[in-house]
Scaffold this active site. Sequence first.
Site, PDB file in Angstrom:
ATOM      1  N   ARG A 114     -24.559  92.360  51.916  1.00 56.89           N
ATOM      2  CA  ARG A 114     -25.133  91.514  50.857  1.00 56.89           C
ATOM      3  C   ARG A 114     -26.370  90.842  51.449  1.00 56.89           C
ATOM      4  NH1 ARG A 114     -23.519  86.403  52.450  1.00 56.89           N
ATOM      5  NH2 ARG A 114     -21.319  86.170  52.938  1.00 56.89           N
ATOM      6  N   HIS A 116     -23.473  84.192  50.180  1.00 59.34           N
ATOM      7  CA  HIS A 116     -22.239  84.559  49.468  1.00 59.34           C
ATOM      8  C   HIS A 116     -22.349  84.226  47.975  1.00 59.34           C
ATOM      9  CE1 HIS A 116     -18.005  84.804  48.405  1.00 59.34           C
ATOM     10  NE2 HIS A 116     -18.096  83.572  47.943  1.00 59.34           N
ATOM     11  N   TYR A 158     -24.530  81.166  59.530  1.00 60.86           N
ATOM     12  CA  TYR A 158     -23.557  82.023  60.215  1.00 60.86           C
ATOM     13  C   TYR A 158     -24.017  83.453  60.494  1.00 60.86           C
ATOM     14  CZ  TYR A 158     -22.500  83.286  55.319  1.00 60.86           C
ATOM     15  OH  TYR A 158     -22.580  83.681  54.004  1.00 60.86           O
TER      16      TYR A 158
END
Length: 369
Positions: A269, A273, A282
């Site tokens: 992706r 998110h 992250y």
Amino acid sequence: MIKDTRRFEPFSENPISLIDDEGKWTGKFDLQLDDAALRDFYRSLIAARQLDERLILLQRSGKTSFAMQAAGHEGIQVAIAKAVKPGFDWLFPYYRDHGLALALGVPAVDIFAENLATRADPAKGRQMPNHPGSKPLNVFTVASPIAAHIPPATGAAISAKVQNTGQVVVASFGDGATSEGDWHAGVNFASAQGAPIVFVVENNRYAISVDLVNQTGSENMAIKAKAYGMPGYYVDGMDVLASYHVMLEAIEHARSGAGPVLVEATVYRYGPHSSADDDSIYRPKEEVEAWKRRDPILRLQKFLKNRGVWDEDWEEEVRQSVTDELAQALAAAEAAGPVPEVWMFGDVYEKQLWPQAEQQKYLEQELGL
Ligand SMILES: Cc1ncc(C[n+]2csc(CCOP(=O)(O)OP(=O)(O)O)c2C)c(N)n1
């Protein structure tokens, strides 16, 4: 005796791919898709990407509360849509699958209306954004709890088997879903019952901030199929043609009565998110950039170019027609106007009970209706 027509080996060491980085065909069989079909795949990829961008803009402009980005997932999503029998087979998608829904034929106006909760929404404004579904196309409305749709998907497949309908169920989900109890229960029972279902992991390597290494000790997701007693295909989910052919094979296997299949599609992706996430915390930017170079649209574009069925004018024409179609669908969804609050009291029971009737009355008084 079931005839073995397999083209691909389950449990391959590397993801199955049919188009290399230069857009060259690497398959060991001749492609049986004509130019029109290939162009249709390409248009569906573009449409999925543009829909995704639109949904993000709607969230950014305050028209929706939430958006889940899917750019990078389009290869496997379009492949699933093209490999099933629309309106006959059943789909149990997850929240990143709006591109799948669109490619399957769910009208864009329905998808926008669902996101905006307008009167044109077949779900009557009762779903979160990014939770499409379709009664006429047998698309189970998206369930927010991760993997909660897997046991019902298995149930639908067992029902198809018992009733001998010939239908196949395709259930899709992320890598994080494979760690859920519901996932195990659904996959295990499907295998024990020989249910005609294909489980598809859209493995984008993250479940919000949890990376793959912290998700599983398994070498990959496809290999999990071994323990459940079913074939596990490991495919490059950013190669739409590889994804399509693997899906065809998996669906054929399930439809023939040979039981379920697990397909792991490697994707990425590109964005966070969701609209409530900051992925820069992250994962390194370089990682994102490296995966973008494997983009499913770019890969198919190179392939079409090599076959002489792509040029800039056609590209522009496709992009513009998709943009226009989506703009029209969005305008129609918005024009329907917001879902009235009192709709929430409908469909709770076949006949409304007095508590709902009373609450509806209070709300109507409050709203001056
Ligand atoms: C049972 C459950 N636990 C936690 C959540 C919160 N949650 C929403 S999305 C998500 C990540 C799921 O990741 P994955 O299955 O890999 O799919 P992806 O979002 O990466 O496509 C989590 C933990 C939830 N919706 N349901």
